[in-house]
Design a protein around this motif. Structure first.
Motif, PDB file in Angstrom:
ATOM      1  N   VAL A  23       0.837  -1.208   0.000  1.00 58.25           N
ATOM      2  CA  VAL A  23       0.000   0.000   0.000  1.00 58.25           C
ATOM      3  C   VAL A  23       0.871   1.257   0.000  1.00 58.25           C
ATOM      4  N   THR A  46      -7.627   2.187  -0.800  1.00 48.83           N
ATOM      5  CA  THR A  46      -7.022   1.234   0.134  1.00 48.83           C
ATOM      6  C   THR A  46      -7.776   1.224   1.459  1.00 48.83           C
ATOM      7  N   GLY A 121      -6.294   1.216  -5.859  1.00 46.17           N
ATOM      8  CA  GLY A 121      -6.045   1.282  -4.420  1.00 46.17           C
ATOM      9  C   GLY A 121      -6.844   0.228  -3.676  1.00 46.17           C
ATOM     10  N   GLY A 125      -5.292  -2.966  -1.657  1.00 44.67           N
ATOM     11  CA  GLY A 125      -5.635  -3.079  -0.241  1.00 44.67           C
ATOM     12  C   GLY A 125      -6.312  -4.397   0.083  1.00 44.67           C
ATOM     13  N   ASN A 128      -3.751  -7.256  -0.109  1.00 47.00           N
ATOM     14  CA  ASN A 128      -2.522  -7.086   0.665  1.00 47.00           C
ATOM     15  C   ASN A 128      -2.404  -8.187   1.722  1.00 47.00           C
TER      16      ASN A 128
END
Length: 212
Positions: A23, A46, A121, A125, A128
């Motif tokens: 991120v 994110t 984003g 996210g 991740n």
């Protein structure tokens, strides 16, 4: 409210977000290549993904559902592949930038390739591995900060959003202060390499876990 537990959670979140990861690398890269405005939209994406993961963690706690470790590894593996894809694209664009400039391509086309934004984003996210593991495995440990489950979820979510935006905004502000055509390329290369290393490390770890 359990002040000590809340402070521990806030410190944990601060360290988690501030520690370089996919991120942070995406935010830094977007700020350098496409400007602060697009980087902020990326941060919103994110953050949106984090709230989705918080919702998933809340559902797991409420239903006492057990998460299959294999499923978690597969999810992390897919996330690493997506992050690797972004890393390769970032490195390709950064390496091609000097050649494009030499061929008299318009400066704004060279400096602002199509990366970042709300959707990317969110995808970074939600995929991740660090955040997946935190929310699914670690987040439930902080649910007792108040006597009410609902109130605890609201407090934890608001703290996450506030700290997340504060840290990512500092990264965006810092990149804006040092931005130049040369530094932007260096930042893009560095963030691309960071993303690639994170993806490679995650792939190796999850493949090892799946093979065990």
């Amino acid at each position: 409210m359990n002040t000590a537990l809340t402070a521990t959670y806030a410190l944990t979140v601060l360290l988690l977000i501030a520690t370089p990861g996919p991120v942070v690398a995406l935010i830094v890269n977007t700020a350098a290549a496409s400007g602060s405005r697009k980087a902020m939209f990326t941060a919103v994406g994110t953050n949106w993904a984090s709230l989705v993961l918080i919702g998933a963690a809340a559902w797991i706690i409420l239903t006492s559902a057990a998460i299959d470790k294999t499923w978690l590894n597969i999810m992390s593996l897919l996330g690493c592949l997506f992050i690797g894809h972004i890393a390769v694209g970032t490195l390709r664009e950064a390496l091609q930038a000097p050649a494009a400039a030499a061929s008299n391509e318009a400066p704004n086309e060279v400096a602002k390739p199509g990366r970042g934004g709300l959707l990317q984003g969110f995808m970074v996210g939600i995929s991740n591995p660090k955040d997946i593991i935190f929310f699914i495995a670690f987040f439930p440990q902080f649910i007792q900060i108040t006597e009410s489950f609902g109130k605890s979820m609201v407090v934890l979510s608001l703290l996450w959003v506030a700290i997340d935006f504060a840290v990512l905004s500092l990264y965006i502000f810092a990149i804006g202060k040092i931005a130049s055509q040369r530094s932007n390329r260096v930042i893009s290369l560095a963030s691309g390499v960071a993303l690639l290393l994170i993806a490679a490390g995650g792939l190796l770890y999850n493949l090892k876990e799946l093979a065990a």
